[in-house]
Design an enzyme around this catalytic site. Sequence first.
Site, short mmCIF file in Angstrom:
data_model
loop_
_atom_site.label_atom_id
_atom_site.label_comp_id
_atom_site.label_asym_id
_atom_site.label_seq_id
_atom_site.Cartn_x
_atom_site.Cartn_y
_atom_site.Cartn_z
CG ASP A 1 -0.80 10.28 34.59
OD1 ASP A 1 -0.80 11.43 34.14
OD2 ASP A 1 -1.58 9.39 34.19
CD GLU B 1 1.53 9.73 30.22
OE1 GLU B 1 1.95 8.68 29.69
OE2 GLU B 1 1.43 10.80 29.59
CG HIS C 1 -3.09 13.54 24.58
ND1 HIS C 1 -2.08 13.28 25.47
CD2 HIS C 1 -4.22 13.31 25.26
CE1 HIS C 1 -2.58 12.93 26.63
NE2 HIS C 1 -3.88 12.92 26.53
NE ARG D 1 5.30 12.96 26.13
CZ ARG D 1 6.16 13.92 25.81
NH1 ARG D 1 7.27 13.63 25.18
NH2 ARG D 1 5.93 15.17 26.16
CG HIS E 1 -2.68 17.66 22.87
ND1 HIS E 1 -1.41 18.18 22.93
CD2 HIS E 1 -2.98 17.30 24.14
CE1 HIS E 1 -0.97 18.13 24.19
NE2 HIS E 1 -1.92 17.59 24.94
C1 UD1 Z 1 1.17 15.96 28.89
C2 UD1 Z 1 1.44 14.83 29.87
C3 UD1 Z 1 0.40 13.73 29.70
C4 UD1 Z 1 -1.01 14.29 29.77
C5 UD1 Z 1 -1.17 15.43 28.77
C6 UD1 Z 1 -2.51 16.08 28.93
C7 UD1 Z 1 3.76 14.30 30.48
C8 UD1 Z 1 4.99 13.62 30.06
N1 UD1 Z 1 2.74 14.25 29.61
O1 UD1 Z 1 1.38 15.47 27.57
O2 UD1 Z 1 0.55 12.76 30.73
O3 UD1 Z 1 -1.91 13.25 29.45
O4 UD1 Z 1 -0.16 16.42 29.03
O5 UD1 Z 1 -2.83 16.84 27.81
O6 UD1 Z 1 3.69 14.83 31.55
N2 UD1 Z 1 2.03 22.40 23.86
C9 UD1 Z 1 1.69 23.70 23.52
N3 UD1 Z 1 0.75 24.34 24.30
C10 UD1 Z 1 0.14 23.77 25.36
C11 UD1 Z 1 0.49 22.44 25.68
C12 UD1 Z 1 1.44 21.77 24.94
O7 UD1 Z 1 2.19 24.27 22.58
O8 UD1 Z 1 -0.69 24.41 26.01
C13 UD1 Z 1 3.05 21.70 23.05
C14 UD1 Z 1 4.48 22.22 23.35
O9 UD1 Z 1 5.21 22.20 22.15
C15 UD1 Z 1 5.02 21.14 24.31
C16 UD1 Z 1 4.36 19.90 23.73
O10 UD1 Z 1 3.05 20.30 23.35
O11 UD1 Z 1 6.43 21.08 24.36
C17 UD1 Z 1 4.29 18.72 24.65
O12 UD1 Z 1 3.76 19.06 25.91
P1 UD1 Z 1 4.01 18.07 27.16
O13 UD1 Z 1 3.35 18.64 28.37
O14 UD1 Z 1 5.43 17.68 27.27
O15 UD1 Z 1 3.28 16.73 26.73
P2 UD1 Z 1 1.81 16.39 26.36
O16 UD1 Z 1 1.89 15.52 25.16
O17 UD1 Z 1 1.00 17.63 26.31
N1 UDP Z 2 -10.73 18.55 27.56
C1 UDP Z 2 -11.16 19.85 27.34
N2 UDP Z 2 -11.07 20.36 26.07
C2 UDP Z 2 -10.61 19.64 25.02
C3 UDP Z 2 -10.17 18.31 25.26
C4 UDP Z 2 -10.23 17.80 26.54
O1 UDP Z 2 -11.61 20.52 28.26
O2 UDP Z 2 -10.57 20.17 23.91
C5 UDP Z 2 -10.76 18.01 28.94
C6 UDP Z 2 -11.50 16.71 29.14
O3 UDP Z 2 -12.85 16.94 29.48
C7 UDP Z 2 -10.74 16.06 30.27
C8 UDP Z 2 -9.32 16.58 30.12
O4 UDP Z 2 -9.42 17.73 29.29
O5 UDP Z 2 -11.21 16.47 31.54
C9 UDP Z 2 -8.45 15.53 29.49
O6 UDP Z 2 -7.26 16.09 29.07
P1 UDP Z 2 -6.24 15.29 28.18
O7 UDP Z 2 -6.96 14.32 27.33
O8 UDP Z 2 -5.37 16.32 27.52
O9 UDP Z 2 -5.32 14.55 29.26
P2 UDP Z 2 -5.40 13.12 29.99
O10 UDP Z 2 -6.68 13.04 30.74
O11 UDP Z 2 -5.25 12.07 28.96
O12 UDP Z 2 -4.20 13.16 30.88
#
Ligand code: UD1
Ligand code: UDP
Length: 368
Positions: free
Chosen positions: A97, A133, A206, A208, A239
Amino acid sequence: MKKKILCVVGTRPEVIKMAPVIYELRNRSWSKVLVLATAQHREMLDQMMKVFHLEADIDLNVMKHNQSLSELTANLVQKFDRVFSTEKPDLVLAQGDTTTVAMAALVAFYHKVPFGHVEAGLRSGDCYNPFPEEINRRLTAQMAQWHFAPTRRAKDNLLKEGIPETNIFVTGNTVIDALFFMLAKRNNATNLGIDDSKKLILVTVHRRESFGRPMENILSAISLLAREFNDISIVIPVHPNPNVRKLVYNKLNNQKNIDIVEPLNYEDFIHVLSKAYLILTDSGGIQEEAPALGKPVLVLREKTERPEAIEAGVAKLVGTKTEKIVKETAKLLNDTKAYREMAKGISPYGDGRAAIRIADILETMLAE
Ligand code: UD1
Ligand code: UDP
């Protein structure tokens, strides 16, 4: 002729949940798999690709620091468009999603390429919970050709939205495949220095929709619990989203009984999960994994699109208010009977064979 399948991954959970599907499709003689990483997440995507020994055939490298949803969306649409034009896939496949997934489905639709949606049909019924999502999922469903629903309930959600039954397949969730795969090779997990004499509470946040006050409330609850209970140890892999990281460090840094750690690779995370007494999380994937390991989950959200574990009594929706989180956690720490009732090991999300089913179905569908 082999069918060219573009498997799209953007964020940490997509790599985890697509890895079993990629492995399975690579074993099939009729398919040619290309892994397309958007790198919506950079470090966390790379971390998971490494753990699963995957390499991207194409990397769109779209992550920018703290980028807006609109900027991310625009960037993804343009970059997908170019790749789909040059690669001309027979199928685009993605899980979940995220913005990566919804935009992959949209651009596949523009190119008239069938889109297969892994983990289809999850609905909370509230377009702001989880945000964005819930809408990403609904949009994706309208554009997808084949829908791989993890549960019967997810299938029913799709039927209610008018998706033809012939295009929906209940497969289980591929996260359980990934979990079993990782449990089998867990011996490589890093020694994380977990104190076995204390009850381990694993926390992740994490979402939003929780940024700001709700997340502050959650973290206040964690802080209170750490001060109130001497026999617990709290681990919080933080995160990298700056909106999360700043708050977590502000509220919990240097506190007794709390370890703030960097995101753990999947092997280490599963190791910690299996050692944990209790999980507090707003994550989607962790709501699915914890019940499979018999770990009670308190869900730090107002709504969830994963009600199956709650109905089975192995997870509980506790919201984002400090008092309620403290009360529900304290109950599970103090009341052994209440704890045992939630630690039943009921796994409503799959049996570890979802990827095989998906590959079998695609074989039939693409042959037609
Ligand atoms: C995203 C997804 C969310 C999912 C989550 C899993 C969207 C809108 N959101 O949220 O559905 O549950 O990932 O974790 O698709 N960043 C880093 N390094 C990384 C990852 C993220 O620095 O490896 C920082 C960056 O500043 C980036 C910000 O996090 O711009 C937000 O990342 P983004 O993918 O937009 O949203 P998440 O909150 O990670
Ligand atoms: N996870 C991981 N390391 C971490 C935190 C989460 O490997 O430090 C794994 C967890 O087991 C799960 C997935 O990441 O499979 C979940 O990711 P996240 O919570 O970022 O996203 P969501 O599932 O909410 O989209």
